[in-house]
Motif scaffolding. Sequence first.
Motif, mmCIF file in Angstrom:
data_model
loop_
_atom_site.group_PDB
_atom_site.id
_atom_site.type_symbol
_atom_site.label_atom_id
_atom_site.label_comp_id
_atom_site.label_asym_id
_atom_site.label_seq_id
_atom_site.Cartn_x
_atom_site.Cartn_y
_atom_site.Cartn_z
ATOM 1 N N GLU A 410 3.144 -3.224 2.131
ATOM 2 C CA GLU A 410 3.884 -4.479 2.177
ATOM 3 C C GLU A 410 4.545 -4.775 0.824
ATOM 4 O OE1 GLU A 410 4.738 -8.324 4.248
ATOM 5 O OE2 GLU A 410 4.663 -6.186 4.652
ATOM 6 N N GLY A 411 3.907 -4.366 -0.250
ATOM 7 C CA GLY A 411 4.475 -4.628 -1.563
ATOM 8 C C GLY A 411 5.455 -3.580 -2.041
ATOM 9 N N ALA A 412 5.545 -2.469 -1.320
ATOM 10 C CA ALA A 412 6.345 -1.329 -1.768
ATOM 11 C C ALA A 412 7.669 -1.243 -1.024
ATOM 12 C CB ALA A 412 5.553 -0.040 -1.557
ATOM 13 N N SER A 413 8.567 -0.423 -1.557
ATOM 14 C CA SER A 413 9.816 -0.129 -0.852
ATOM 15 C C SER A 413 9.622 0.997 0.148
ATOM 16 C CB SER A 413 10.902 0.277 -1.852
ATOM 17 O OG SER A 413 10.608 1.544 -2.424
ATOM 18 N N GLY A 414 8.533 1.741 0.000
ATOM 19 C CA GLY A 414 8.283 2.910 0.837
ATOM 20 C C GLY A 414 8.610 4.208 0.133
ATOM 21 N N ASP A 415 9.474 4.141 -0.871
ATOM 22 C CA ASP A 415 9.823 5.359 -1.617
ATOM 23 C C ASP A 415 9.772 5.113 -3.117
ATOM 24 O OD1 ASP A 415 12.085 3.715 -1.697
ATOM 25 O OD2 ASP A 415 13.502 5.367 -1.474
ATOM 26 N N ASP A 416 8.861 4.225 -3.538
ATOM 27 C CA ASP A 416 8.718 3.968 -4.963
ATOM 28 C C ASP A 416 7.498 4.716 -5.497
ATOM 29 O OD1 ASP A 416 6.778 2.363 -3.809
ATOM 30 O OD2 ASP A 416 7.804 0.478 -4.243
ATOM 31 N N TRP A 417 6.913 4.286 -6.603
ATOM 32 C CA TRP A 417 5.947 5.129 -7.311
ATOM 33 C C TRP A 417 4.553 5.144 -6.697
ATOM 34 C CZ3 TRP A 417 7.477 8.847 -10.251
ATOM 35 C CH2 TRP A 417 8.762 8.782 -10.787
ATOM 36 N N ILE A 418 4.276 4.268 -5.751
ATOM 37 C CA ILE A 418 2.945 4.275 -5.129
ATOM 38 C C ILE A 418 2.926 5.089 -3.838
ATOM 39 C CG2 ILE A 418 3.203 2.225 -3.679
ATOM 40 C CD1 ILE A 418 0.120 3.240 -5.807
ATOM 41 N N SER A 419 4.072 5.501 -3.344
ATOM 42 C CA SER A 419 4.142 6.166 -2.039
ATOM 43 C C SER A 419 3.280 7.421 -1.971
ATOM 44 C CB SER A 419 5.596 6.519 -1.699
ATOM 45 O OG SER A 419 5.671 7.222 -0.481
ATOM 46 N N GLY A 420 3.362 8.271 -2.982
ATOM 47 C CA GLY A 420 2.572 9.498 -2.978
ATOM 48 C C GLY A 420 1.082 9.218 -2.972
ATOM 49 N N ALA A 421 0.653 8.201 -3.720
ATOM 50 C CA ALA A 421 -0.767 7.864 -3.768
ATOM 51 C C ALA A 421 -1.257 7.357 -2.416
ATOM 52 C CB ALA A 421 -1.021 6.812 -4.851
ATOM 53 N N GLN A 422 -0.411 6.649 -1.675
ATOM 54 C CA GLN A 422 -0.806 6.206 -0.340
ATOM 55 C C GLN A 422 -1.126 7.400 0.556
ATOM 56 O OE1 GLN A 422 2.645 3.228 0.240
ATOM 57 N NE2 GLN A 422 0.973 2.398 1.442
ATOM 58 N N SER A 423 -0.259 8.401 0.511
ATOM 59 C CA SER A 423 -0.502 9.605 1.314
ATOM 60 C C SER A 423 -1.744 10.332 0.833
ATOM 61 C CB SER A 423 0.710 10.544 1.234
ATOM 62 O OG SER A 423 1.859 9.956 1.786
ATOM 63 N N MET A 424 -1.864 10.509 -0.467
ATOM 64 C CA MET A 424 -2.969 11.301 -1.003
ATOM 65 C C MET A 424 -4.312 10.639 -0.735
ATOM 66 S SD MET A 424 -1.598 14.039 -2.262
ATOM 67 C CE MET A 424 -2.557 14.761 -3.578
ATOM 68 N N ARG A 425 -4.373 9.314 -0.817
ATOM 69 C CA ARG A 425 -5.620 8.617 -0.508
ATOM 70 C C ARG A 425 -6.052 8.888 0.930
ATOM 71 N NH1 ARG A 425 -5.809 4.861 2.790
ATOM 72 N NH2 ARG A 425 -7.668 3.585 3.123
ATOM 73 N N ALA A 426 -5.104 8.824 1.861
ATOM 74 C CA ALA A 426 -5.442 9.077 3.262
ATOM 75 C C ALA A 426 -5.839 10.530 3.471
ATOM 76 C CB ALA A 426 -4.258 8.705 4.152
ATOM 77 N N TYR A 427 -5.155 11.453 2.807
ATOM 78 C CA TYR A 427 -5.510 12.873 2.922
ATOM 79 C C TYR A 427 -6.911 13.133 2.365
ATOM 80 C CZ TYR A 427 -0.598 14.027 3.957
ATOM 81 O OH TYR A 427 0.643 14.128 4.524
ATOM 82 N N MET A 428 -7.212 12.519 1.229
ATOM 83 C CA MET A 428 -8.517 12.708 0.596
ATOM 84 C C MET A 428 -9.632 12.155 1.472
ATOM 85 S SD MET A 428 -9.788 11.155 -3.074
ATOM 86 C CE MET A 428 -9.564 9.455 -2.493
ATOM 87 N N ARG A 429 -9.453 10.948 1.972
ATOM 88 C CA ARG A 429 -10.477 10.337 2.815
ATOM 89 C C ARG A 429 -10.655 11.134 4.098
ATOM 90 N NH1 ARG A 429 -11.606 5.319 2.351
ATOM 91 N NH2 ARG A 429 -11.777 5.945 0.178
ATOM 92 N N GLY A 430 -9.554 11.574 4.695
ATOM 93 C CA GLY A 430 -9.647 12.373 5.908
ATOM 94 C C GLY A 430 -10.384 13.670 5.692
ATOM 95 N N ALA A 431 -10.139 14.317 4.547
ATOM 96 C CA ALA A 431 -10.819 15.582 4.256
ATOM 97 C C ALA A 431 -12.320 15.385 4.127
ATOM 98 C CB ALA A 431 -10.248 16.196 2.978
ATOM 99 N N LEU A 432 -12.735 14.271 3.519
ATOM 100 C CA LEU A 432 -14.169 13.974 3.417
ATOM 101 C C LEU A 432 -14.776 13.748 4.798
ATOM 102 C CD1 LEU A 432 -16.805 13.158 1.979
ATOM 103 C CD2 LEU A 432 -15.835 10.852 1.719
ATOM 104 N N ILE A 433 -14.119 12.938 5.607
ATOM 105 C CA ILE A 433 -14.662 12.600 6.920
ATOM 106 C C ILE A 433 -14.784 13.843 7.794
ATOM 107 C CG2 ILE A 433 -14.190 11.331 9.051
ATOM 108 C CD1 ILE A 433 -12.770 9.216 7.246
ATOM 109 N N ALA A 434 -13.683 14.585 7.944
ATOM 110 C CA ALA A 434 -13.708 15.767 8.809
ATOM 111 C C ALA A 434 -14.612 16.847 8.241
ATOM 112 C CB ALA A 434 -12.287 16.302 8.998
ATOM 113 N N GLY A 435 -14.669 16.958 6.910
ATOM 114 C CA GLY A 435 -15.522 17.964 6.295
ATOM 115 C C GLY A 435 -16.996 17.705 6.550
ATOM 116 N N VAL A 436 -17.417 16.447 6.383
ATOM 117 C CA VAL A 436 -18.814 16.098 6.637
ATOM 118 C C VAL A 436 -19.154 16.314 8.109
ATOM 119 C CG1 VAL A 436 -20.442 14.161 6.727
ATOM 120 C CG2 VAL A 436 -19.036 14.515 4.692
ATOM 121 N N MET A 437 -18.261 15.914 8.993
ATOM 122 C CA MET A 437 -18.511 16.077 10.429
ATOM 123 C C MET A 437 -18.640 17.543 10.812
ATOM 124 S SD MET A 437 -15.888 13.126 11.768
ATOM 125 C CE MET A 437 -16.050 13.483 13.503
#
Length: 697
Positions: A410-437
Amino acid sequence: MSRLFSNRDRSFDMGDLPTERLPRDAAARALPARLPADGHAGSTHNIDAALAEYRALFCQYLEGEPARARAPLPEDTTTRSRNLKASAYFLDATLAGVCRLEAGDWTVDTPPAHTHALVFAVEFGREPRAGEPGAEWIHGSNVARTNARAAEVAVVLAGYMRALGFAARGHVAGASQVGMEALAQRAGVARAVDGVLALPFTRCGFALGVVTTDLELAADLPIAPEASLDWPDNDAYMGKGGTRPGWQAAEEATRPLHLGRYPMETIRRVPEPTTLVLRDEITRMSKRADLFTRALAGDLGEKPKVERMRFATKHPLALAMTPLIRNMVPLQGTREPLVPTGLGGDLSDARRNAESIKALAYFLGADLAGICEAEPWMYYSHDAEEGKPIAAYHRHCVVMLIDQGFETMEGASGDDWISGAQSMRAYMRGALIAGVMSAHLRRLGYSARAHTNAHSEVLHIPAALMAGLGELSRIGELVLNPFIGPRSKSVLLTTDLPLAFDQPIDFGLQAVCNMCFKCARECPCNAIPFGPKVMFNGYEIWKPDVEKCGKYRLTNMKGSACGRCMKTCPYNREGLVESDRLLELSIRVPAARRALVDYDDASGGGARNTVKRWWFDLEVVDGVCVTPRGANQRDLDLSRGDKLAREQKLAFFPPHLQPAGGTTLATTVPVDRAAGQKAYAEAERPAAARRRGKTNP
């Protein structure tokens, strides 16, 4: 569970608990106290062993060397503290605070010259009741689960501070050099009640994490000894002002864990997806044909090749996630059959297994979960490194979606400096969840493998579609969920454990996307089609120009990657009762859809909300954070659609225009854009495919 009141005017660094209403006392003393215990006894067949493996991996990265130069940070220490607390909330910490370190805080003889501590708490995951699906895997594992999550957050926050050029070390249970319980009290995160630490406004257990640093910060005050930790009044209990309502936990407890937070069971299920899929016409693709892999091999030219290694991690917060993402890959699992160990008892009931695996996904932090058959055409045909063939090996596929976070988007334009971190956070969390399972299933004797953004042998989009987690949207290569819209990343788990499959869904998205062009209008590189769907490699899709899209994301000079289509989509809504009503209206009253699309523009949906802007604009260049040359600050432009539609020339690259199976990264196969444009212009329309007598099998 949707809130009644919007949080659009609440700064992200304040978190979602109304802790600003607590009285504070600078003179309050930290008392001896222990953390809350797990309410269930452990067992030999819960997930503790799998969690321990990942926690041990994470703890290897709690410390390291800072960057050789310091980032150009604001001098104001309050601004710095707010940024760090917001970073903790971005990583899903429950509560965060800052305190100054004292000599007696250390438990080692020679402590580092750190001056401040960022302290955070992570709540226990919600558990099933005894006898409900997943209980035998989950009960007794909440401490281990939450300590692993705290370690993840501590590693990233410490890595972020080191990337900024400051010394920093993470501390978690079993790997701490400080007294975390005392620091939590001094930072105003928790208070001792009868010898046990308690978080305000919550009644569940939690884990602590701390990052100590030499970065000068503004400290918070301890909670006053006389302060009540319960909801102070009806406004707070109802969540007025956008905070978490007091009734939320009780309402969640009425819903079985395996159903998840979102009522997906209310969405209509259909035998086949709402877009045509001709399985017998699909050619399996090599991983070498993936656009970002092609960039890495030089197919898109020299600049995208150079930028490929840094485009999503140019921001220091995203960069801090890469050690975990990369080093979880070796733990992803196996393809080979195993011998059931009997630890989980009788696991022959596919329906019960499916409900248990979903409960486990939600316990670990997935936002949505579904299950489909891992059909052979969903597997890649060859790997990219050595060009070796990949055979389809598991029949069952668990698909999970991780929300990238409404408030930050909501605070971002979608292509500013936080965009990559949004993706990476979701990728990191997903890898932990699926890896543990997957590790847990292997311990039970079933072959299982996680498929993450860092390494996957299965295509995620068709799996998410077939698992009923959304429909294909105009954005193109994106499955849009009715409740969280397009703002998710996926992670997969394939296994030979018997699982019941879900069906695809139909919530009317094809009709809405057919009349809504907002993502195409707002796309910075004009890569999303204004025109109709086409047939591509055996399936129906609004096919985006992946070369345009990929090049922009890779070489974006005023931001990190891009997610503007997700940001501006009308389905990207805050989690409110009002949003639920709009969704229901769009499903049940087709005549209202046009008005709802127009209402989204008229109400400013997709515009930046500056209240939610919490990150620093920084770029990592040669290992050092610098002030970037600029930052994208896009807002809605309702006038650009007609011109973009007139000028749009799209290309796509069917199998014969992609690197053949067996091609490796050592061989460059330049993109033939002229041929791709010709292929798009000559693409078959779905209606023609249907007239050929083809239907979904």
